[in-house]
Design a protein around this motif. Structure first.
Motif, mmCIF file in Angstrom:
data_model
loop_
_atom_site.group_PDB
_atom_site.id
_atom_site.type_symbol
_atom_site.label_atom_id
_atom_site.label_comp_id
_atom_site.label_asym_id
_atom_site.label_seq_id
_atom_site.Cartn_x
_atom_site.Cartn_y
_atom_site.Cartn_z
ATOM 1 N N TYR A 1 0.816 -1.185 0.216
ATOM 2 C CA TYR A 1 -0.043 0.128 -0.096
ATOM 3 C C TYR A 1 0.786 1.383 0.125
ATOM 4 O O TYR A 1 1.792 1.293 0.763
ATOM 5 C CB TYR A 1 -0.837 0.160 1.308
ATOM 6 C CG TYR A 1 -1.804 1.348 1.204
ATOM 7 C CD1 TYR A 1 -2.882 1.448 0.647
ATOM 8 C CD2 TYR A 1 -1.216 2.437 2.244
ATOM 9 C CE1 TYR A 1 -3.595 2.864 0.502
ATOM 10 C CE2 TYR A 1 -1.850 3.686 2.016
ATOM 11 C CZ TYR A 1 -2.832 3.727 1.352
ATOM 12 O OH TYR A 1 -3.790 4.775 1.427
ATOM 13 N N MET A 2 0.602 2.284 -0.705
ATOM 14 C CA MET A 2 1.004 3.473 -0.655
ATOM 15 C C MET A 2 -0.189 4.362 -0.846
ATOM 16 O O MET A 2 -0.926 4.097 -1.270
ATOM 17 C CB MET A 2 2.123 3.865 -1.648
ATOM 18 C CG MET A 2 1.562 4.088 -3.132
ATOM 19 S SD MET A 2 2.849 4.248 -4.338
ATOM 20 C CE MET A 2 3.234 5.946 -4.006
ATOM 21 N N ASP A 3 0.143 6.074 -0.399
ATOM 22 C CA ASP A 3 -0.981 6.700 -0.388
ATOM 23 C C ASP A 3 -1.472 7.199 -1.737
ATOM 24 O O ASP A 3 -0.539 7.071 -2.700
ATOM 25 C CB ASP A 3 -0.382 8.027 0.244
ATOM 26 C CG ASP A 3 -0.056 8.096 1.776
ATOM 27 O OD1 ASP A 3 -0.748 7.357 2.379
ATOM 28 O OD2 ASP A 3 0.976 8.673 2.166
ATOM 29 N N GLN A 4 -2.665 7.248 -1.908
ATOM 30 C CA GLN A 4 -3.388 7.277 -3.146
ATOM 31 C C GLN A 4 -4.225 8.453 -2.905
ATOM 32 O O GLN A 4 -4.653 8.926 -1.971
ATOM 33 C CB GLN A 4 -4.537 6.212 -3.355
ATOM 34 C CG GLN A 4 -3.656 4.700 -3.575
ATOM 35 C CD GLN A 4 -3.029 4.628 -4.700
ATOM 36 O OE1 GLN A 4 -3.214 5.029 -6.199
ATOM 37 N NE2 GLN A 4 -1.657 4.229 -4.604
ATOM 38 N N GLY B 1 11.895 -6.135 -12.818
ATOM 39 C CA GLY B 1 12.385 -4.822 -12.569
ATOM 40 C C GLY B 1 11.251 -3.786 -12.026
ATOM 41 O O GLY B 1 11.417 -2.962 -11.477
ATOM 42 N N ILE B 2 10.122 -4.158 -12.789
ATOM 43 C CA ILE B 2 8.982 -3.389 -12.364
ATOM 44 C C ILE B 2 8.624 -3.675 -10.964
ATOM 45 O O ILE B 2 8.414 -2.532 -10.216
ATOM 46 C CB ILE B 2 7.821 -3.900 -13.571
ATOM 47 C CG1 ILE B 2 7.895 -3.233 -14.713
ATOM 48 C CG2 ILE B 2 6.303 -3.301 -12.965
ATOM 49 C CD1 ILE B 2 7.054 -4.109 -15.795
ATOM 50 N N TYR B 3 8.755 -4.752 -10.570
ATOM 51 C CA TYR B 3 8.409 -5.164 -9.178
ATOM 52 C C TYR B 3 9.366 -4.371 -7.955
ATOM 53 O O TYR B 3 8.901 -3.565 -7.134
ATOM 54 C CB TYR B 3 8.537 -6.513 -8.784
ATOM 55 C CG TYR B 3 8.285 -7.296 -7.647
ATOM 56 C CD1 TYR B 3 6.657 -7.444 -7.443
ATOM 57 C CD2 TYR B 3 9.014 -7.330 -6.624
ATOM 58 C CE1 TYR B 3 6.417 -8.018 -6.144
ATOM 59 C CE2 TYR B 3 8.292 -7.913 -5.188
ATOM 60 C CZ TYR B 3 7.236 -8.262 -5.187
ATOM 61 O OH TYR B 3 6.670 -8.733 -4.009
ATOM 62 N N GLU B 4 10.494 -4.518 -8.432
ATOM 63 C CA GLU B 4 11.482 -3.808 -7.510
ATOM 64 C C GLU B 4 11.347 -2.227 -7.538
ATOM 65 O O GLU B 4 11.542 -1.665 -6.498
ATOM 66 C CB GLU B 4 13.030 -4.288 -7.834
ATOM 67 C CG GLU B 4 13.359 -5.667 -7.655
ATOM 68 C CD GLU B 4 12.841 -6.066 -6.052
ATOM 69 O OE1 GLU B 4 13.013 -5.515 -5.098
ATOM 70 O OE2 GLU B 4 12.290 -7.466 -5.777
ATOM 71 N N ARG C 1 8.648 -1.400 -5.467
ATOM 72 C CA ARG C 1 8.733 -1.591 -4.061
ATOM 73 C C ARG C 1 9.347 -0.542 -3.512
ATOM 74 O O ARG C 1 9.064 0.153 -2.590
ATOM 75 C CB ARG C 1 9.291 -2.852 -3.581
ATOM 76 C CG ARG C 1 9.604 -2.807 -2.264
ATOM 77 C CD ARG C 1 9.731 -4.230 -1.798
ATOM 78 N NE ARG C 1 10.936 -4.855 -2.391
ATOM 79 C CZ ARG C 1 11.306 -6.141 -2.201
ATOM 80 N NH1 ARG C 1 10.510 -7.213 -1.484
ATOM 81 N NH2 ARG C 1 12.462 -6.508 -2.679
ATOM 82 N N ALA C 2 10.501 0.095 -4.277
ATOM 83 C CA ALA C 2 11.308 1.111 -3.791
ATOM 84 C C ALA C 2 10.598 2.405 -3.776
ATOM 85 O O ALA C 2 10.688 3.452 -2.791
ATOM 86 C CB ALA C 2 12.580 1.290 -4.708
ATOM 87 N N CYS D 1 7.096 2.729 -3.398
ATOM 88 C CA CYS D 1 6.173 2.449 -2.469
ATOM 89 C C CYS D 1 6.774 2.747 -0.944
ATOM 90 O O CYS D 1 6.284 3.554 -0.236
ATOM 91 C CB CYS D 1 5.375 1.237 -2.312
ATOM 92 S SG CYS D 1 4.357 0.926 -3.633
ATOM 93 N N GLU D 2 7.868 2.358 -0.682
ATOM 94 C CA GLU D 2 8.774 2.532 0.603
ATOM 95 C C GLU D 2 9.027 4.026 0.803
ATOM 96 O O GLU D 2 9.077 4.340 2.174
ATOM 97 C CB GLU D 2 9.951 1.748 0.511
ATOM 98 C CG GLU D 2 9.768 0.155 0.482
ATOM 99 C CD GLU D 2 10.750 -0.541 0.368
ATOM 100 O OE1 GLU D 2 10.936 -1.814 0.755
ATOM 101 O OE2 GLU D 2 11.969 0.073 0.080
ATOM 102 N N LYS D 3 8.912 4.808 -0.152
ATOM 103 C CA LYS D 3 9.013 6.274 0.206
ATOM 104 C C LYS D 3 7.922 6.973 0.622
ATOM 105 O O LYS D 3 7.916 7.983 0.932
ATOM 106 C CB LYS D 3 9.683 6.916 -1.118
ATOM 107 C CG LYS D 3 11.076 6.334 -1.525
ATOM 108 C CD LYS D 3 11.800 7.379 -2.367
ATOM 109 C CE LYS D 3 13.018 6.903 -2.989
ATOM 110 N NZ LYS D 3 12.816 6.520 -4.639
ATOM 111 N N SER D 4 6.583 6.292 0.449
ATOM 112 C CA SER D 4 5.412 6.953 0.686
ATOM 113 C C SER D 4 5.115 6.910 2.114
ATOM 114 O O SER D 4 5.415 5.876 2.835
ATOM 115 C CB SER D 4 4.217 6.259 -0.039
ATOM 116 O OG SER D 4 3.178 6.568 0.507
#
Ligand SMILES: [Fe+2]
Length: 205
Positions: free
Chosen positions: A149-152, A166-169, A172-173, A175-178
């Protein structure tokens, strides 16, 4: 004697779940071909009402007689969405869940082969999407949920030149900033407590 009605605040939510929608169409044959040939829907019924409205019922789930019903009567011209022509003037999007990024690449190819307009691959962080118009300009979304989950709202173009990994990683990187980042399962467990569950009757197959 009937019991008095509960005041609204004390009522539980009505026992419902979302099932299907109807699209008013101009060219019902053209729309039927797209939804069956390109998206794989089955025609479960068809007919015409006394008023002259023609209907085609479409489903991909035997639990629903129809998930989309096409019905004639759409006026010949509708205005564009005032923000972006990708989205509709009334229906912003009709969205289809897919199983994997490979499935997204597959539908992307099929939409291109069929000449769909407004094809836009997008990355929402919580999901990878392809937007495209159906033959009458309704905005469709095909999406795969990510694991986070990340803010929407959040939307950037999705780079299909990357590998699935590549898309997955990359996602994830991102999203982790959200500030709202968390595993999607944690978010789901929390939001489930705010939702009234649908009390499904036993399925009589
Ligand atoms: Fe969506």
């Amino acid at each position: 004697m009937m019991s008095p009605a509960h005041p609204p605040a004390a009522r539980s939510a009505p026992n419902l779940m979302f099932s299907h929608m109807g699209l008013s169409v101009i060219d019902i044959d053209r729309m039927e071909r797209f939804y069956t040939d390109v998206l794989g829907f089955t025609v479960t019924d068809r007919g015409e009402l006394d008023m002259g409205m023609k209907l085609v019922f479409l489903s991909r789930d035997p639990l629903d007689h129809h998930q989309i019903v096409l019905a004639t009567g759409r006026p010949p011209a509708l205005p564009d969405n005032v923000h972006a022509t990708q989205f509709g003037p009334s229906i912003n999007q009709i969205s289809f869940k897919m199983g994997s990024i490979a499935d997204l690449r597959d539908i992307h190819q099929r939409l291109q082969e069929d000449g769909a307009n407004h094809i836009f691959p997008g990355n929402h962080g919580i999901a990878w999407s392809i937007y495209a118009h159906d033959p009458e300009g309704n905005n469709l979304e095909f999406f795969v949920d990510s694991d986070w989950y990340m803010d929407q709202p959040f939307l950037i173009p999705l780079d299909f030149s990357l590998s699935d990994e590549g898309i997955y990683e990359q996602t994830r990187a991102m999203c982790e900033k959200s500030p709202g980042f968390e595993p999607y399962g944690v978010w789901r467990d929390r939001v489930a407590k705010r939702m009234t569950p649908f009390m499904a009757a036993p399925f009589k197959g």
